[in-house]
Design an enzyme around this catalytic site. Structure first.
Site, short mmCIF file in Angstrom:
data_model
loop_
_atom_site.label_atom_id
_atom_site.label_comp_id
_atom_site.label_asym_id
_atom_site.label_seq_id
_atom_site.Cartn_x
_atom_site.Cartn_y
_atom_site.Cartn_z
CD GLU A 190 -2.93 -1.16 2.27
OE1 GLU A 190 -2.47 -0.65 3.22
OE2 GLU A 190 -3.90 -2.08 2.05
CD GLU A 265 -4.61 -6.19 2.57
OE1 GLU A 265 -5.50 -5.26 3.07
OE2 GLU A 265 -3.38 -6.49 2.81
#
Length: 609
Positions: A190, A265
């Protein structure tokens, strides 16, 4: 003699590596596989392949339960295990790696995945987030005053390069390109939520490839234009956190065309901080999201399918402003399909029924791991923190833990008051929870969150009043822009605006060595900060939850194992204790409580609530 010992040690390492390589080849070489990308799909053995993954973190699960959790994941319909490797769990001091003891043995975890015929998505960081202390980065980096992380800072990259080299030597035999089961390796995590230095991402990819990691790579970012632009790389698959609609995938393909896109995710649950209610996300919307991906033949990863536990001091924290601080609870149950103790939840069965409509030959669900109640344990006062202080270090002004070579635990800062001796005492800044004492008497607590760091110091008749501040570190921030998060008193202490000088500093790491060396003493009711001890006899062992609802705030050890933190503000009141940490016969429990002055009874419960 020393030379011979070094030679033997190096020889044993080489033999171990060869054995590991042969094992990997023996598992997979009967049917060697290839894994690659098309412009829109993953290709396994020259055919499109859909990844249905469940995420497990070896560091959060006792090694004895690794196989059970992997089997549970497979029985929900998954064909892949995603796994974080927490760098700081394996390198606590520079150059001192541990990839062999207990649940740090990554090679063994990969072997079990191979034996259970499960593919692997490797998520090695160096930064991972994961609600883990400092996002997986080693806190020893914070000993460097001007350190910059997740960028081209030379001090940071030197440590990263060492870590990548060491981890690569362990995982290389398990790459799909070497006949193993690791399909892809993630670059950072991320990154588009943090910064925009693609040179850094390219440097990381270069570190991996130069160490023989030649599988395909992927990145993972939120499905927004700025995150994807800053966090993705050409030729690298795009993971979305999450990919919940067709628009997310269309956007990713536009930002980084020519590579597959998947939901790296998909969230069946969510994290919980101290003082919040347990996160319980809606299952209906989750099933709708999963059905969309199954109908669209998209790959995805459940983050997490089973969370496990933030044992010891491994829980992290969040902060989205300069004065905010949200520490994570010890449990990482996450409201995941497989709960903290490894049991299938109603959510698990619902997802399994859905996946079963798309996937053939899903295996039976393994038998649940036994759990038990433990009758009341009679606790006794054992000792006071104040009777177990080490030799102090002199400091002109207070410094953070890390500048004294300490990463976790607690620290006492002590000084005499000269000039101002009462009034407004302010700690700039307390990281994270502080108790203030004057002349051996407890005055007040200060919690970092919210920025209210001032207490009223009463007047005293003592000529040279003694001020003591006990600070507990509750987990380094693991996400976003405030990750340079040193513990303890991070700047200075003022009394009515006057900066207080000349301190004695006592390091209390609360590690195994410190706890083992505790000396019995009378507890200190006036100052608090006391240890309580008890013993209990077991005819058999099973998992249990230690109920701490009668205590206030502290840490629990069972037979020397640190179960983690508890805090009366909740929501967690019971700490998970695996059967492998218990034994038939006599067991010992030790409690350190910052606020409690009386020994209270403790029970073991079969369930977490």
């Amino acid at each position: 003699m020393i030379g011979l010992q070094l030679y033997i040690k190096k020889t044993l390492k080489v033999v171990a590596f060869i054995f590991s390589l042969l094992f990997s080849l023996s598992v997979f070489s009967q049917n060697k596989h290839s894994f690659s990308f098309s412009s829109s799909a993953f290709i396994l053995d020259n055919k499109p392949f859909r990844i249905i993954s469940g995420e497990l973190h070896p560091a959060r699960i006792p090694k004895e339960y690794w196989r059970h959790r992997i089997q549970m994941t497979k029985a929900m319909g998954c064909n892949t295990i995603a796994m974080y490797v927490f760098w700081n769990y394996h390198e606590k001091e520079p150059g001192q790696f541990d990839f062999t003891t207990d649940n740090r043995n990554i090679a063994d975890f990969l072997k079990i995945c191979a034996e259970e015929k499960m593919w692997v998505l490797l998520r090695p960081g160096p930064y991972v987030c994961g609600e883990w202390d400092f996002g997986g980065l080693p806190p020893y980096l914070l000993r460097i005053p001007d350190i910059k992380i997740r960028c081209m800072d030379s001090h940071y990259l030197e440590a990263v390069k060492r870590y990548v080299s060491r981890l690569s030597s362990i995982v290389k035999p398990y790459l799909v390109t070497n006949g193993g089961n690791i399909l892809m390796v993630q670059i950072e995590n991320e990154y588009g939520s943090f910064a925009n230095d693609r040179n850094y991402l390219e440097t990381l990819r270069g570190y991996w490839t130069s160490n023989g990691i030649n599988t395909p790579f992927y990145t993972a970012d939120g499905a927004t234009p700025f995150m994807l632009e800053a966090g993705s790389l050409p030729g690298v698959a795009v993971g979305l956190d999450p990919g919940s609609s067709q628009g997310n995938y269309t956007l990713a393909a536009q930002v980084n065309p020519g590579v597959p896109v998947f939901s790296s995710e998909t969230y069946p649950g969510w994290l919980t901080h101290w003082g919040e209610k347990w996160a319980r996300p809606d299952t209906t919307s989750l099933l709708k999201e999963v059905k969309f991906m199954l109908d669209s033949n998209l790959s995805f990863n459940f983050y997490v399918i089973h969370g496990g536990t933030n044992f010891g001091f491994t829980a992290g924290a969040n902060a989205f402003s300069a004065t905010q601080y949200q520490p994570d609870v010890t449990s990482y149950d996450y409201d995941a399909p497989i709960n903290e103790q490894g049991r299938a939840t109603p959510k698990y069965y619902a997802i399994r029924r859905l996946i079963n409509q798309y996937v053939k030959n899903i295996p039976e669900i393994p038998a649940p791991v036994p759990a038990m109640n433990i009758p009341e344990i009679n606790m006794q006062p054992f000792s006071s923190l104040w009777s177990n202080l080490p030799k102090p270090v002199a400091s002109v002004q207070p410094k953070p833990f890390e500048y004294y070579g300490q990463d976790h635990g607690m620290m006492v800062y002590k000084t005499k008051l000269i000039g101002h001796k009462s009034g407004k005492l302010t700690i700039w800044e307390p990281h994270d929870y502080a108790l203030v004492f004057l002349n051996g008497m407890f005055i007040d607590t200060v919690f970092r969150d919210g920025g209210n760091w001032t207490v009223d110091l009463p007047k005293t008749n003592v000529k040279d009043p003694v001020l003591e501040i006990l600070v507990e570190g509750m987990g380094h921030i693991n996400f976003a822009q405030f990750m340079i998060d040193r513990k303890g008193i991070t700047d200075r202490v003022t009394l009515n605006g006057m900066t207080l000088m000349n301190w004695e500093v006592f390091s209390l790491p609360f590690d195994y060595r410190y706890v083992l060396g505790l000396k019995p003493s009378a507890i200190d009711i006036a100052r608090r900060g006391n240890f309580f001890k008890g013993s209990f006899n077991l005819q058999q062992t099973a998992d249990t939850y230690i109920d701490m609802s009668q205590y206030k705030k502290g840490i629990v050890w069972v037979n020397g194992h640190n179960l983690g933190r508890y805090w009366y503000i909740g929501p967690q009141q019971r700490l998970y204790c695996p059967a492998s940490w218990l034994k038939k016969g006599m067991n010992e429990i030790l409690v350190f409580d910052l606020l409690e002055t009386e020994a209270k009874r403790i029970r073991g419960k079969e369930t977490p609530e």
